[in-house]
Write a protein that holds these residues in place. Structure first.
Motif, PDB file in Angstrom:
ATOM      1  N   THR A 141      28.413 -98.785   9.526  1.00 10.56           N
ATOM      2  CA  THR A 141      27.428 -98.046  10.300  1.00 10.56           C
ATOM      3  C   THR A 141      26.048 -98.218   9.688  1.00 10.56           C
ATOM      4  O   THR A 141      25.882 -98.628   8.536  1.00 10.56           O
ATOM      5  CB  THR A 141      27.773 -96.547  10.327  1.00 10.56           C
TER       6      THR A 141
ATOM      7  N   VAL B 151      33.805 -98.255  14.522  1.00 17.16           N
ATOM      8  CA  VAL B 151      32.629 -98.150  13.654  1.00 17.16           C
ATOM      9  C   VAL B 151      33.042 -98.036  12.188  1.00 17.16           C
ATOM     10  O   VAL B 151      32.395 -98.595  11.296  1.00 17.16           O
ATOM     11  CB  VAL B 151      31.778 -96.940  14.088  1.00 17.16           C
TER      12      VAL B 151
ATOM     13  N   ASN C 210      31.996 -94.756   5.603  1.00 16.67           N
ATOM     14  CA  ASN C 210      32.961 -95.314   6.548  1.00 16.67           C
ATOM     15  C   ASN C 210      34.245 -94.490   6.594  1.00 16.67           C
ATOM     16  O   ASN C 210      34.875 -94.348   7.655  1.00 16.67           O
ATOM     17  CB  ASN C 210      33.290 -96.754   6.172  1.00 16.67           C
TER      18      ASN C 210
END
Length: 202
Positions: free
Chosen positions: A100, A95, A142
Protein backbone atom coordinates in the motif's frame (compact mmCIF):
# COMPACT_ATOMS: atom_id res chain seq x y z
CA UNK A 1 -149.06 4.70 -23.08
CA UNK A 2 -148.22 4.63 -19.33
CA UNK A 3 -146.12 7.63 -18.49
CA UNK A 4 -145.50 6.44 -14.91
CA UNK A 5 -143.67 3.25 -15.98
CA UNK A 6 -141.55 5.18 -18.44
CA UNK A 7 -140.40 7.60 -15.76
CA UNK A 8 -139.48 4.71 -13.38
CA UNK A 9 -137.28 3.02 -16.03
CA UNK A 10 -135.59 6.27 -16.83
CA UNK A 11 -134.87 6.84 -13.17
CA UNK A 12 -133.42 3.35 -12.76
CA UNK A 13 -131.08 3.58 -15.79
CA UNK A 14 -129.83 7.13 -15.26
CA UNK A 15 -126.34 7.37 -13.66
CA UNK A 16 -126.07 8.67 -10.16
CA UNK A 17 -124.57 12.16 -9.98
CA UNK A 18 -121.13 12.43 -8.42
CA UNK A 19 -120.88 14.34 -5.26
CA UNK A 20 -117.94 16.45 -4.08
CA UNK A 21 -117.08 13.93 -1.34
CA UNK A 22 -116.72 11.03 -3.70
CA UNK A 23 -114.38 12.97 -6.04
CA UNK A 24 -112.12 13.95 -3.13
CA UNK A 25 -111.88 10.31 -1.99
CA UNK A 26 -110.91 9.16 -5.46
CA UNK A 27 -108.24 11.88 -5.78
CA UNK A 28 -106.75 10.98 -2.41
CA UNK A 29 -106.68 7.28 -3.33
CA UNK A 30 -104.89 8.03 -6.64
CA UNK A 31 -102.27 10.20 -4.89
CA UNK A 32 -101.60 7.44 -2.34
CA UNK A 33 -101.08 4.87 -5.11
CA UNK A 34 -98.64 7.20 -6.93
CA UNK A 35 -96.61 7.80 -3.75
CA UNK A 36 -96.37 4.06 -3.08
CA UNK A 37 -95.09 3.49 -6.61
CA UNK A 38 -92.47 6.24 -6.26
CA UNK A 39 -91.28 4.87 -2.89
CA UNK A 40 -91.00 1.39 -4.38
CA UNK A 41 -88.83 2.68 -7.25
CA UNK A 42 -86.66 4.81 -4.92
CA UNK A 43 -85.70 1.89 -2.64
CA UNK A 44 -82.02 0.73 -3.04
CA UNK A 45 -81.47 -2.60 -4.70
CA UNK A 46 -79.21 -4.10 -2.03
CA UNK A 47 -77.75 -2.90 1.32
CA UNK A 48 -74.19 -1.54 1.32
CA UNK A 49 -72.78 -4.30 3.51
CA UNK A 50 -71.23 -6.10 0.53
CA UNK A 51 -69.52 -2.89 -0.60
CA UNK A 52 -68.05 -2.32 2.86
CA UNK A 53 -66.81 -5.91 2.94
CA UNK A 54 -65.13 -5.42 -0.43
CA UNK A 55 -63.48 -2.21 0.82
CA UNK A 56 -62.15 -3.98 3.91
CA UNK A 57 -60.77 -6.79 1.75
CA UNK A 58 -59.09 -4.24 -0.52
CA UNK A 59 -57.55 -2.50 2.52
CA UNK A 60 -56.22 -5.81 3.81
CA UNK A 61 -54.73 -6.58 0.41
CA UNK A 62 -53.05 -3.16 0.32
CA UNK A 63 -51.66 -3.68 3.82
CA UNK A 64 -50.25 -7.06 2.79
CA UNK A 65 -48.68 -5.52 -0.31
CA UNK A 66 -47.08 -2.76 1.76
CA UNK A 67 -45.67 -5.29 4.23
CA UNK A 68 -44.29 -7.38 1.41
CA UNK A 69 -42.67 -4.29 -0.10
CA UNK A 70 -41.01 -3.37 3.22
CA UNK A 71 -39.70 -6.91 3.67
CA UNK A 72 -38.38 -6.96 0.12
CA UNK A 73 -36.64 -3.61 0.60
CA UNK A 74 -35.04 -4.83 3.84
CA UNK A 75 -33.82 -8.05 2.21
CA UNK A 76 -32.45 -6.11 -0.76
CA UNK A 77 -30.53 -3.69 1.45
CA UNK A 78 -29.09 -6.55 3.48
CA UNK A 79 -27.99 -8.38 0.31
CA UNK A 80 -26.31 -5.25 -1.01
CA UNK A 81 -24.42 -4.81 2.26
CA UNK A 82 -23.18 -8.39 2.24
CA UNK A 83 -22.04 -8.10 -1.37
CA UNK A 84 -20.22 -4.84 -0.67
CA UNK A 85 -18.47 -6.29 2.37
CA UNK A 86 -17.35 -9.30 0.33
CA UNK A 87 -15.85 -7.07 -2.37
CA UNK A 88 -14.09 -4.95 0.28
CA UNK A 89 -12.56 -8.03 1.88
CA UNK A 90 -11.21 -9.22 -1.46
CA UNK A 91 -9.76 -5.77 -2.21
CA UNK A 92 -8.10 -5.56 1.20
CA UNK A 93 -6.59 -9.01 0.72
CA UNK A 94 -5.14 -8.02 -2.65
CA UNK A 95 -3.73 -4.79 -1.21
CA UNK A 96 -2.12 -6.70 1.66
CA UNK A 97 -0.23 -8.83 -0.84
CA UNK A 98 0.83 -6.09 -3.26
CA UNK A 99 1.58 -3.36 -0.73
CA UNK A 100 0.00 0.00 0.00
CA UNK A 101 0.93 3.63 -0.30
CA UNK A 102 0.75 3.89 3.48
CA UNK A 103 3.27 1.09 3.88
CA UNK A 104 5.62 2.78 1.42
CA UNK A 105 5.48 6.07 3.29
CA UNK A 106 6.11 4.38 6.63
CA UNK A 107 9.05 2.45 5.15
CA UNK A 108 10.68 5.60 3.73
CA UNK A 109 10.25 7.36 7.06
CA UNK A 110 11.95 4.53 8.93
CA UNK A 111 14.79 4.56 6.40
CA UNK A 112 15.33 8.30 6.87
CA UNK A 113 15.26 8.02 10.64
CA UNK A 114 17.75 5.16 10.51
CA UNK A 115 20.13 7.19 8.37
CA UNK A 116 20.00 10.10 10.78
CA UNK A 117 20.46 8.08 13.94
CA UNK A 118 23.11 5.65 12.73
CA UNK A 119 25.65 7.95 11.09
CA UNK A 120 28.40 6.99 13.50
CA UNK A 121 27.10 3.52 14.36
CA UNK A 122 28.77 0.25 13.34
CA UNK A 123 27.71 -1.34 10.01
CA UNK A 124 25.46 -4.02 11.59
CA UNK A 125 23.51 -1.38 13.44
CA UNK A 126 23.21 0.79 10.34
CA UNK A 127 21.80 -2.15 8.37
CA UNK A 128 19.31 -2.89 11.09
CA UNK A 129 18.11 0.68 11.54
CA UNK A 130 18.11 1.72 7.88
CA UNK A 131 16.79 -1.42 6.20
CA UNK A 132 15.52 -3.77 8.89
CA UNK A 133 13.17 -1.25 10.52
CA UNK A 134 11.82 -0.18 7.14
CA UNK A 135 11.06 -3.75 6.11
CA UNK A 136 9.42 -4.52 9.41
CA UNK A 137 7.25 -1.39 9.21
CA UNK A 138 6.07 -2.35 5.73
CA UNK A 139 5.26 -5.88 6.90
CA UNK A 140 3.33 -4.47 9.87
CA UNK A 141 1.16 -2.20 7.69
CA UNK A 142 0.46 -4.99 5.20
CA UNK A 143 -0.38 -7.32 8.06
CA UNK A 144 -3.01 -4.88 9.37
CA UNK A 145 -4.68 -4.76 5.95
CA UNK A 146 -4.55 -8.55 5.69
CA UNK A 147 -6.13 -8.93 9.12
CA UNK A 148 -8.96 -6.54 8.19
CA UNK A 149 -9.57 -8.49 5.00
CA UNK A 150 -9.67 -11.79 6.85
CA UNK A 151 -12.05 -10.56 9.56
CA UNK A 152 -14.41 -8.95 7.05
CA UNK A 153 -14.52 -12.04 4.88
CA UNK A 154 -15.18 -14.35 7.83
CA UNK A 155 -18.03 -12.12 9.03
CA UNK A 156 -19.64 -12.20 5.59
CA UNK A 157 -19.33 -15.97 5.37
CA UNK A 158 -20.74 -16.51 8.86
CA UNK A 159 -23.56 -13.95 8.79
CA UNK A 160 -24.65 -14.28 5.16
CA UNK A 161 -27.83 -16.34 4.80
CA UNK A 162 -27.98 -19.31 2.43
CA UNK A 163 -30.42 -17.51 0.12
CA UNK A 164 -27.84 -14.85 -0.72
CA UNK A 165 -26.36 -14.89 -4.26
CA UNK A 166 -23.57 -17.37 -4.82
CA UNK A 167 -21.13 -14.67 -5.95
CA UNK A 168 -21.29 -13.02 -2.52
CA UNK A 169 -19.98 -16.11 -0.78
CA UNK A 170 -17.45 -16.73 -3.56
CA UNK A 171 -15.98 -13.23 -3.32
CA UNK A 172 -15.94 -13.42 0.47
CA UNK A 173 -14.10 -16.74 0.28
CA UNK A 174 -11.54 -15.18 -2.08
CA UNK A 175 -11.09 -12.30 0.35
CA UNK A 176 -10.53 -14.73 3.22
CA UNK A 177 -7.90 -16.65 1.26
CA UNK A 178 -6.07 -13.48 0.20
CA UNK A 179 -6.25 -12.05 3.69
CA UNK A 180 -4.93 -15.22 5.29
CA UNK A 181 -2.08 -15.47 2.79
CA UNK A 182 -1.18 -11.80 3.26
CA UNK A 183 -1.22 -12.17 7.03
CA UNK A 184 1.06 -15.20 6.82
CA UNK A 185 3.58 -13.37 4.62
CA UNK A 186 3.47 -10.26 6.80
CA UNK A 187 4.17 -12.23 9.97
CA UNK A 188 7.02 -14.11 8.31
CA UNK A 189 8.59 -10.89 7.02
CA UNK A 190 8.24 -9.07 10.32
CA UNK A 191 10.00 -11.81 12.27
CA UNK A 192 12.57 -12.49 9.52
CA UNK A 193 11.34 -16.03 8.97
CA UNK A 194 11.68 -15.99 5.18
CA UNK A 195 14.61 -13.62 4.68
CA UNK A 196 17.06 -12.51 7.33
CA UNK A 197 18.94 -9.22 7.44
CA UNK A 198 22.31 -9.19 5.72
CA UNK A 199 25.33 -9.34 8.00
CA UNK A 200 28.75 -7.74 7.69
CA UNK A 201 32.01 -9.60 7.84
CA UNK A 202 33.99 -9.57 11.05
Amino acid sequence: MDITKTDEKTAETAPEPKTEGSSEVEAATGATVERDAQDTQAEPAEPADDASDDDSLDDDALDDDSLDGDELAAETSTGVGAGGAAVVSAALGAVALTGTWTGKVVSERETLMGQISSQSAPPAQQISEIYGDAWHSTALVNGVFALLALVTAVLVLVLARPDRPVWVRAVALAGAVLGGLGLLLSVGTYFDLFLSLPTTGS
